[in-house]
Write a protein that holds these residues in place. Sequence first.
Motif, mmCIF file in Angstrom:
data_model
loop_
_atom_site.group_PDB
_atom_site.id
_atom_site.type_symbol
_atom_site.label_atom_id
_atom_site.label_comp_id
_atom_site.label_asym_id
_atom_site.label_seq_id
_atom_site.Cartn_x
_atom_site.Cartn_y
_atom_site.Cartn_z
ATOM 1 N N ILE A 13 0.840 -1.202 0.000
ATOM 2 C CA ILE A 13 0.000 0.000 0.000
ATOM 3 C C ILE A 13 0.875 1.251 0.000
ATOM 4 N N ARG A 14 1.941 1.228 0.812
ATOM 5 C CA ARG A 14 2.852 2.369 0.884
ATOM 6 C C ARG A 14 3.493 2.641 -0.485
ATOM 7 N N ILE A 15 3.952 1.584 -1.120
ATOM 8 C CA ILE A 15 4.616 1.743 -2.422
ATOM 9 C C ILE A 15 3.647 2.243 -3.487
ATOM 10 N N ILE A 16 2.446 1.654 -3.486
ATOM 11 C CA ILE A 16 1.475 1.996 -4.520
ATOM 12 C C ILE A 16 1.025 3.457 -4.405
ATOM 13 N N GLN A 17 1.049 3.991 -3.160
ATOM 14 C CA GLN A 17 0.676 5.399 -2.997
ATOM 15 C C GLN A 17 1.653 6.340 -3.694
ATOM 16 N N SER A 18 2.907 5.915 -3.800
ATOM 17 C CA SER A 18 3.869 6.779 -4.502
ATOM 18 C C SER A 18 4.014 6.422 -5.985
ATOM 19 N N GLU A 19 3.868 5.131 -6.321
ATOM 20 C CA GLU A 19 3.975 4.699 -7.719
ATOM 21 C C GLU A 19 2.781 3.799 -8.072
#
Length: 363
Positions: A25-31
């Motif tokens: 979720i953290r990664i997808i929020q930026s990419e």
Amino acid sequence: SRIEYIMKTLKRHGLVFTGSDADLIRIIQSEPTKYMWRIPAREATREEICIVHHPEHFSWVEALSQMSTQELRELSTRMDQGRDSLYVGSMTYEASLISAGGAIETCKSVVVGNVKNAFAVIRPPGHHAEYKAAMGFCLFNNVPIAAKICQADYPDLCRKILILDWDVHHGNGIQNMFYDDPNILYISLHVYRNGEFYPGKPDSPFIPDGGIEHCGAGPGLGKNVNIGWHDQGMGDGEYMAAFQKIVMPIAHEFNPDLVIISAGFDAAAGDELGGCFVTPVCYAHMTHMLMSLAGGKVAVCLEGGYDLEAISKSALAVAQTLMGEPPPKMEIPRINREAAKVLAKVQAYQAPYWECMRPGIVD
Ligand code: 6DK
Ligand code: ZN
């Protein structure tokens, strides 16, 4: 199994995130588009299955889970020939429910927009399963079940559905379930060869098969398109021509709200059962073309495929394309003469129902 093999390949190429959900979720929020998102499968319910199957058929599959090993072995031996071609085990019922449930959840996620597109890596396959019969390794017809549920649950978002079946075998079950349905366009590319290649001819000569003359019935006239190659051995040239001359013109004229691909990979180069030569690059291009429909809402559901290497490479190419990678440049081979004749005949059969198939518009 083919599921493990495909998933391993997708992971190896970095398409699937292997860490925790929280990290993802953290990664997808930026990419936003870097990884494939896991849609949990679940068992389909009796009610869901019975939207397209007779309750007795459901009970027949359910009963498999109560049979002894001896009974299951006898049944498999009895049904391993001809149109039946069925192998069953003690887990078949449960696996079939999860396969159908996986297709349902995948298609729903695409329709509501939780994801842009999706790929259901499921088994057993479904496209041969009839209203009242399991056949050709298929128990429940995953794609029609998912299609009907999307239409029922989201009538405003999903009225018209294109089911594009590029498995090398004709999806007789899908065809028959929607034969008179104007809102489901079924297009199948398959080997037909006088009706002798699997699934061959039905018991009754009055039941339509994979022949190119079968265009649908009643309100569904024109909503069934069979591109039945006269023989095995087709490859990128024939598939690209079929897409350019038949599939995409009709699909655009139909203008679906959702595209579901019945994606068998047994027409792939390297699959001995299919005996065809479609390359991963061609699968990427076909996927890319279909993504130009329905605002990009494409749900891919796995059907057949018998060479693990070929399935994985093809599935990877499809997944990469769904993720937004432009399909690699390809040299399109010249089309086989007999195959070109098949396409011309399909065009003639479909011309009464599609503006784009009238002579002079597509040559
Ligand atoms: N048996 C499918 O791929 C199923 O469409 C195809 C079922 C074919 C069964 C008959 C057949 C052989 C042939 C050669 C050697 C061994 C067995 F449903 C799908 F899985 F998608 O050709
Ligand atoms: Zn097949």
